[in-house]
Motif scaffolding. Sequence first.
Motif: not given
Length: 642
Positions: A445-455
């Motif tokens: 779920h990259p859409w909900s990964s916080g500010n870093r978004h899986l870098d």
Amino acid sequence: MISNDQSKDLQELVLLSEGKRATAEKQIAGFEAGKAIDGRSDTCWAASPYYKWWKIDLLQTCQINRMTICTSTEIDRYTHYFIEYSQDNLNWQTVAEKMDETVTVSGEEYEVSFKARYIRVTITYCSSGESAQIYDFKVFGQEVDESKFVPSKVSPYKIPATFYDDVRGFSEIEVSDLESGQKDQVLIGGSVDSYIVYRGIDFTKGGVDQLRGHFGFTDSDKSKRITMEVRLDDVHGNKVGEIVLFRQWKAWSILGGQLEHSDSSLLTGVHDVYLIIKESEPSQRLMIHWLAFVRKSALPVAKPRSEAIPAPLDREYKIYFGNLHSHTDFSDGEGVPEHAFDYARYTAGLDFLAITEHSNLYDHYLDWDKSRKWKDIQLMAQKKTEEGAFLALVGAETTWYNQFGHMNTFNLEFFINAYETKYNEISVYYEMIKQYPDSIHQWNHPWSSGNRHLDAFEPYDAEVDEVLHLLEVNPIISKEHGGLYYYVMALDKGWHLSPAGNQDNHHGQWGTANTLRTAVLVDHLTKKDFFDAVRHQRVYFTSALHLKVWFKVNGSIMGSRIKRSETLEFSVKALYGVDTGHRLVKAEIYGEHGRVLHTIHIDSREWEDTFSLPCKERYYFVKIYQDDGEFAVTSPIWIKGE
């Protein structure tokens, strides 16, 4: 049974459990913890689901010589459990375990010999349903007239933080949020240059490589960090660790920080240990419940990457549907693995289900080889797998709370936990998974990964690309570019990934929560074939139920890397495995940056077409829509060379 030569007549033993204090990890209203020691046969403690603990506090140290336990009043029900004891409610030793399928309505009796104040029972399985129960628990022995218990300072015992020898900038407070109904003394502080000293810590001849602690944070902001140095024998002595601490999922977490030095002998023998705060956010304060100096469990030897399974020569690959991301109450979901696998197979009609509990929520989550939950899920998966009919798979979700994201791991003997703080440096995590070339990893779920978004999937790493095979797509939640925004972003940055359609179940309904599915192309439904398909990107996403898609370029199936040629011959076939009442309405060929290169309009339940396109892109994939807007999107076919 545990037998023991007794030094006294067992008939003279005192019933120690009567009137004492019982607590539990959870309890159902009307089935409170105290009802396991109330002397009545018609009451019990109960919690749902199983894998919950119940505990009795004898209020002082006692010599224990006999225990009896009754977990059922039904003649066809058996229960698995283990019993532990402790002097300090921190360090526990297992004294009894029941793992067989025998049924004893009157319960089990254990003759033992140990000293303890606390006894804990963990119910790990119930044959008749999800509920854990204890109808009666009795402890017999004698009260012991002993001086105050003194904690051990020998590795790997947990040391109460308040058992310090010197302190500056920390103070003691009482907290009530560590365990329900219990008050504990902890240290609180965290200003720069404050420190705690523990003298005479015995690392033993075997040595240590990790400091563990039960840490709490007064500020819930996860960005507010505290950096703690570990030095030996003097406040300016040899530095053997620097641990960055910050709040995780909850206010309190057990975290492990790496200890190392070029002179490895420093991490053996007896030392005075100084814990020094070097950096601290002004509004953040650190609380410490206990500390331990340990040698962490070694990781198993890596297996080489499995050899590819040849493609079938005289037939198409078969297509199967399932879910590669789900949870039960073994972490933060509902239910138990046994019922999740059965629900997915018999109610949802899936061909495979992977249970991927959060690795930070296992028992012994810093020691993969000590986790009973981890072992029990694997055993249940073996039991529920019927190759050719249903695959019960097990993975783990590595979960970061530093705004990086979450990743699923598969085909590993162990799980990876970011509460081992070195893994909060993502480069360290990636370096580790590279060492396991047969493993499989999924960006969740990259859409909900916080500010870093899986870098933002950077930097690209060709070695990580060899083990990172999947990325979740979810047009229900992530609507950018029709749900393909992150998938296209990762492909454009060079990653070779398949789109996965998973449900991330936290509320049961494994396979029926929505229509998202992961589809795999295999010749046989076996674990070996399944993982081979994932490694070679023969995987696609679909929210259109039962939609089977075969996508080829120049005769090579999705996931292939093919040589560049001036013209590419495309072949696409799509049909429903069962009659869903839907029709296919459109197919689109995608290239780089989410560009639609070719569109075909359809009005059929089954469609097949071949056509040619000039070769101008690094990769191509196909998206096929049904009449209600749900769709399937395939893995790419990549073009090699200039």
